[in-house]
Design an enzyme around this catalytic site. Structure first.
Site, PDB file in Angstrom:
ATOM      1  N   ASN A 126       0.787  -1.323   0.017  1.00  0.00           N
ATOM      2  CA  ASN A 126       0.094  -0.052   0.041  1.00  0.00           C
ATOM      3  C   ASN A 126       1.031   1.222   0.110  1.00  0.00           C
ATOM      4  O   ASN A 126       1.489   1.547   1.235  1.00  0.00           O
ATOM      5  CB  ASN A 126      -0.726   0.042   1.252  1.00  0.00           C
ATOM      6  N   LYS A 166       0.014   4.250  -0.409  1.00  0.00           N
ATOM      7  CA  LYS A 166      -0.508   5.530   0.213  1.00  0.00           C
ATOM      8  C   LYS A 166       0.050   6.922  -0.698  1.00  0.00           C
ATOM      9  O   LYS A 166      -0.135   6.516  -1.782  1.00  0.00           O
ATOM     10  CB  LYS A 166       0.087   5.703   1.563  1.00  0.00           C
ATOM     11  N   HIS A 210      -9.422   1.286   4.408  1.00  0.00           N
ATOM     12  CA  HIS A 210      -8.475   1.437   5.260  1.00  0.00           C
ATOM     13  C   HIS A 210      -8.754   2.422   6.266  1.00  0.00           C
ATOM     14  O   HIS A 210      -9.529   3.575   5.907  1.00  0.00           O
ATOM     15  CB  HIS A 210      -7.159   2.231   4.407  1.00  0.00           C
ATOM     16  N   GLU A 245      -7.023   4.807   7.550  1.00  0.00           N
ATOM     17  CA  GLU A 245      -6.843   6.336   7.049  1.00  0.00           C
ATOM     18  C   GLU A 245      -7.998   7.056   6.459  1.00  0.00           C
ATOM     19  O   GLU A 245      -8.027   7.922   6.428  1.00  0.00           O
ATOM     20  CB  GLU A 245      -5.423   6.331   6.394  1.00  0.00           C
ATOM     21  N   GLU A 252      -5.763  -4.848  10.257  1.00  0.00           N
ATOM     22  CA  GLU A 252      -4.846  -3.645  10.391  1.00  0.00           C
ATOM     23  C   GLU A 252      -5.029  -3.150  11.928  1.00  0.00           C
ATOM     24  O   GLU A 252      -5.988  -2.049  11.909  1.00  0.00           O
ATOM     25  CB  GLU A 252      -4.824  -2.959   9.487  1.00  0.00           C
ATOM     26  N   GLY A 275       2.326   2.131  10.912  1.00  0.00           N
ATOM     27  CA  GLY A 275       3.528   3.007  10.748  1.00  0.00           C
ATOM     28  C   GLY A 275       4.091   3.420  12.165  1.00  0.00           C
ATOM     29  O   GLY A 275       4.632   4.348  12.229  1.00  0.00           O
ATOM     30  N   SER A 321       2.828  -2.332  10.441  1.00  0.00           N
ATOM     31  CA  SER A 321       4.475  -2.492  10.806  1.00  0.00           C
ATOM     32  C   SER A 321       5.093  -3.689  10.395  1.00  0.00           C
ATOM     33  O   SER A 321       5.864  -4.416  10.931  1.00  0.00           O
ATOM     34  CB  SER A 321       4.585  -2.144  12.145  1.00  0.00           C
TER      35      SER A 321
HETATM   36  P1  PGA Z   1       2.600   0.176   7.860  1.00  0.00           P
HETATM   37  O1  PGA Z   1       1.039   0.543   7.067  1.00  0.00           O
HETATM   38  O2  PGA Z   1       3.328  -1.133   7.010  1.00  0.00           O
HETATM   39  O3  PGA Z   1       3.387   1.212   7.578  1.00  0.00           O
HETATM   40  O4  PGA Z   1       2.442   0.018   9.058  1.00  0.00           O
HETATM   41  C1  PGA Z   1       0.345  -0.543   6.846  1.00  0.00           C
HETATM   42  C2  PGA Z   1      -1.120  -0.080   6.094  1.00  0.00           C
HETATM   43  O5  PGA Z   1      -1.276   0.786   6.695  1.00  0.00           O
HETATM   44  O6  PGA Z   1      -1.530  -0.688   5.246  1.00  0.00           O
END
Ligand code: PGA
Length: 255
Positions: A13, A15, A98, A100, A168, A174, A212
């Site tokens: 992803n 982003k 997601h 976000e 998730e 992150g 992560s």
């Molecule tokens: P990350 O993000 O691997 O940077 O923790 C995962 C995601 O948001 O899909």
């Protein structure tokens, strides 16, 4: 020959990162650096970079996905992208819901379900994201939260092969923090049971773990019961890191 049902699906992803050049180079690096029939690779750039990635991945077996899609087929929705446009660009997957998007754009379970339905209608496989916040986990509500998200955001008139779920935990995205192995297995079991109840074949869809995931922990997370792959954010932006995760997945699949 790529397997029809590979052991793992690892999705990157990206982003809101990248340029045309980066999208092209990163895709090339991944397709030249990795090939394993038990590990399906899916790259999810911004909608603007979909065609670049589709072209760079042509013939490689790498799948391409969007990071969201609108609920409507077409119409007056300034700034949005319809699932049919994503399919027309050559993609086969759409991440929906997601955390976000749920936070930044106020997406509710109902909207996420409608997006997943729109993706399915356009011939895309939705990757439906669910996961609890830290406060919800601390309050002992993680299982109840994911069950409610599955009930609200997963379309019901489908088989287990039509969709993918991504667990998730919001607090692991992150942050460099991940749940314990026991916690991942426990919640994937809950998710599998709840999701199986919603499919016509009463089987659980593939469930990815996200939050992560790095080259250093992929070999520990991927063998856990109920984990069918990973949704990777930060570590999918560097070829070396993403290839490290893919290699770890291949190692687990072959062991
Ligand atoms: P990350 O993000 O691997 O940077 O923790 C995962 C995601 O948001 O899909």
């Amino acid at each position: 020959m790529a397997s029809a049902n590979p052991a793992f699906l690892i999705a990157g992803n990206w982003k809101m990162h990248g340029t045309m050049a980066m999208a092209d180079q990163l895709t090339q690096a991944i397709q030249h650096g990795f090939n394993h029939d038990q590990v399906k690779v899916v790259l999810c750039p911004t909608s603007l970079h979909l065609t670049t990635v589709v072209k760079a991945a042509a013939g490689s077996g790498i799948g391409v996905g969007s990071q969201t899609c609108h609920t409507a087929e077409t119409g007056a929705h300034t700034g949005d992208v319809a699932a049919a446009m994503i399919a027309d660009a050559g993609a086969s997957y759409a991440i929906v819901g997601h955390s976000e998007r749920r936070t930044d754009h106020g997406e509710t379970d109902e909207m996420v379900c409608a997006q997943a339905e729109a993706a399915l209608a356009a011939g895309l496989t939705p990757i439906i994201c669910i996961g609890e916040t830290e406060a919800e986990r601390d309050a002992g509500e993680a299982e109840a939260v994911v069950k409610k998200q599955i009930a609200g955001s997963m379309p019901t008139d489908l088989t287990s092969a039509d969709v993918i779920l991504a667990y998730e935990p919001v607090w692991a995205i992150g942050t460099g923090r991940t749940p314990s192995n026991d916690d991942i297995e426990a919640i994937h079991t809950v998710i599998a049971q709840a999701a199986a109840g919603a499919t016509s074949d009463k089987a659980a869809p593939r469930i990815l773990y996200g939050g992560s995931v790095k080259p250093g922990n992929a070999s520990e997370i991927l063998p856990l019961n109920g984990v069918g792959g990973a949704l990777v954010g930060g570590a999918s932006l560097k070829a070396e890191d993403f290839l490290g995760i893919l290699t770890a997945a291949a190692g687990v699949a072959s062991s």
